[in-house]
Design a protein around this motif. Structure first.
Motif, mmCIF file in Angstrom:
data_model
loop_
_atom_site.group_PDB
_atom_site.id
_atom_site.type_symbol
_atom_site.label_atom_id
_atom_site.label_comp_id
_atom_site.label_asym_id
_atom_site.label_seq_id
_atom_site.Cartn_x
_atom_site.Cartn_y
_atom_site.Cartn_z
ATOM 1 N N ASP A 88 -4.917 4.080 -3.618
ATOM 2 C CA ASP A 88 -4.019 3.880 -2.475
ATOM 3 C C ASP A 88 -4.385 2.610 -1.718
ATOM 4 O O ASP A 88 -3.518 1.821 -1.350
ATOM 5 C CB ASP A 88 -4.106 5.059 -1.496
ATOM 6 C CG ASP A 88 -3.622 6.364 -2.088
ATOM 7 O OD1 ASP A 88 -2.805 6.331 -3.023
ATOM 8 O OD2 ASP A 88 -4.080 7.430 -1.609
ATOM 9 N N ILE A 89 -5.665 2.434 -1.462
ATOM 10 C CA ILE A 89 -6.133 1.286 -0.677
ATOM 11 C C ILE A 89 -5.901 -0.016 -1.435
ATOM 12 O O ILE A 89 -5.443 -1.003 -0.874
ATOM 13 C CB ILE A 89 -7.625 1.448 -0.312
ATOM 14 C CG1 ILE A 89 -7.794 2.628 0.656
ATOM 15 C CG2 ILE A 89 -8.185 0.171 0.292
ATOM 16 C CD1 ILE A 89 -9.242 3.022 0.900
ATOM 17 N N LEU A 90 -6.187 -0.025 -2.725
ATOM 18 C CA LEU A 90 -6.086 -1.258 -3.506
ATOM 19 C C LEU A 90 -4.667 -1.584 -3.970
ATOM 20 O O LEU A 90 -4.409 -2.716 -4.382
ATOM 21 C CB LEU A 90 -7.005 -1.175 -4.725
ATOM 22 C CG LEU A 90 -8.496 -1.247 -4.418
ATOM 23 C CD1 LEU A 90 -9.304 -1.031 -5.690
ATOM 24 C CD2 LEU A 90 -8.849 -2.580 -3.785
ATOM 25 N N SER A 91 -3.745 -0.645 -3.891
ATOM 26 C CA SER A 91 -2.402 -0.883 -4.418
ATOM 27 C C SER A 91 -1.724 -2.086 -3.767
ATOM 28 O O SER A 91 -1.104 -2.900 -4.455
ATOM 29 C CB SER A 91 -1.533 0.371 -4.268
ATOM 30 O OG SER A 91 -1.359 0.703 -2.902
ATOM 31 N N GLY A 92 -1.841 -2.218 -2.461
ATOM 32 C CA GLY A 92 -1.240 -3.360 -1.774
ATOM 33 C C GLY A 92 -1.885 -4.668 -2.170
ATOM 34 O O GLY A 92 -1.208 -5.681 -2.390
ATOM 35 N N CYS A 147 0.834 -1.204 0.000
ATOM 36 C CA CYS A 147 0.000 0.000 0.000
ATOM 37 C C CYS A 147 0.864 1.247 0.000
ATOM 38 O O CYS A 147 1.881 1.308 0.674
ATOM 39 C CB CYS A 147 -0.926 0.036 1.216
ATOM 40 S SG CYS A 147 -2.406 -0.921 0.998
ATOM 41 N N ARG A 148 0.409 2.239 -0.742
ATOM 42 C CA ARG A 148 1.131 3.491 -0.812
ATOM 43 C C ARG A 148 0.275 4.616 -0.239
ATOM 44 O O ARG A 148 -0.225 5.470 -0.956
ATOM 45 C CB ARG A 148 1.509 3.791 -2.253
ATOM 46 C CG ARG A 148 2.448 2.744 -2.845
ATOM 47 C CD ARG A 148 2.911 3.040 -4.218
ATOM 48 N NE ARG A 148 2.395 2.397 -5.389
ATOM 49 C CZ ARG A 148 2.066 1.145 -5.575
ATOM 50 N NH1 ARG A 148 2.071 0.317 -4.577
ATOM 51 N NH2 ARG A 148 1.675 0.683 -6.719
ATOM 52 N N LEU A 149 0.100 4.591 1.088
ATOM 53 C CA LEU A 149 -0.681 5.629 1.755
ATOM 54 C C LEU A 149 0.225 6.795 2.125
ATOM 55 O O LEU A 149 1.450 6.650 2.201
ATOM 56 C CB LEU A 149 -1.368 5.057 2.991
ATOM 57 C CG LEU A 149 -2.407 3.971 2.684
ATOM 58 C CD1 LEU A 149 -2.858 3.292 3.961
ATOM 59 C CD2 LEU A 149 -3.602 4.552 1.949
ATOM 60 N N ALA A 150 -0.387 7.953 2.385
ATOM 61 C CA ALA A 150 0.368 9.187 2.637
ATOM 62 C C ALA A 150 1.257 9.113 3.879
ATOM 63 O O ALA A 150 2.330 9.704 3.892
ATOM 64 C CB ALA A 150 -0.598 10.363 2.750
ATOM 65 N N ALA A 177 -13.299 9.356 4.073
ATOM 66 C CA ALA A 177 -13.523 10.717 3.579
ATOM 67 C C ALA A 177 -12.224 11.519 3.476
ATOM 68 O O ALA A 177 -12.227 12.621 2.930
ATOM 69 C CB ALA A 177 -14.503 11.444 4.502
ATOM 70 N N ASN A 178 -11.128 10.973 3.969
ATOM 71 C CA ASN A 178 -9.853 11.676 3.984
ATOM 72 C C ASN A 178 -9.382 11.942 2.550
ATOM 73 O O ASN A 178 -9.307 11.028 1.728
ATOM 74 C CB ASN A 178 -8.816 10.830 4.733
ATOM 75 C CG ASN A 178 -7.535 11.571 5.006
ATOM 76 O OD1 ASN A 178 -7.073 12.382 4.207
ATOM 77 N ND2 ASN A 178 -6.943 11.279 6.141
ATOM 78 N N GLU A 179 -9.061 13.203 2.275
ATOM 79 C CA GLU A 179 -8.618 13.580 0.928
ATOM 80 C C GLU A 179 -7.283 12.951 0.554
ATOM 81 O O GLU A 179 -6.953 12.854 -0.624
ATOM 82 C CB GLU A 179 -8.505 15.103 0.830
ATOM 83 C CG GLU A 179 -9.833 15.809 0.897
ATOM 84 C CD GLU A 179 -9.686 17.325 0.862
ATOM 85 O OE1 GLU A 179 -8.534 17.815 0.815
ATOM 86 O OE2 GLU A 179 -10.715 18.002 0.881
#
Length: 91
Positions: free
Chosen positions: A68-72, A16-19, A60-62
């Motif tokens: 991002d969620i599905l990348s992993g 996952c590539r989250l901020a 709801a977070n921008e």
């Protein structure tokens, strides 16, 4: 059983590539809650107002997108497909 689910969640989120890390921990917590209540609504899966509100804030977070969620999950799926030599069924 819970340790198997946690291991699966860790494997699925590895790519996952989250901020930031906090968002990754929140996603992991959400998946853990939802895994125990498959098919239920978010309020039923989260079981209390604070966790339900945190889930809705996460979605709801921008700084969080579906990509991002599905990348992993997509990375994990690619690894599983590459490790298989037989037929793969996509349902």
């Amino acid at each position: 059983m819970a340790s198997r689910i946690n291991a699966w969640i860790e494997d699925e989120l590895a790519g996952c590539r989250l901020a930031d890390e906090r968002l990754g921990r929140r996603l992991s917590t959400l998946l853990d809650q939802m895994a125990g209540a498959m098919g239920d609504s978010i309020p039923l899966a989260c079981q209390d107002w604070a966790d339900t509100k945190a889930a809705y804030r996460f979605f709801a977070n921008e700084r969080v997108s579906k990509v991002d969620i599905l990348s992993g999950h997509l990375d994990s799926t690619r690894r599983r497909v590459a490790a298989t030599s037989g037929p793969i069924l996509v349902i």
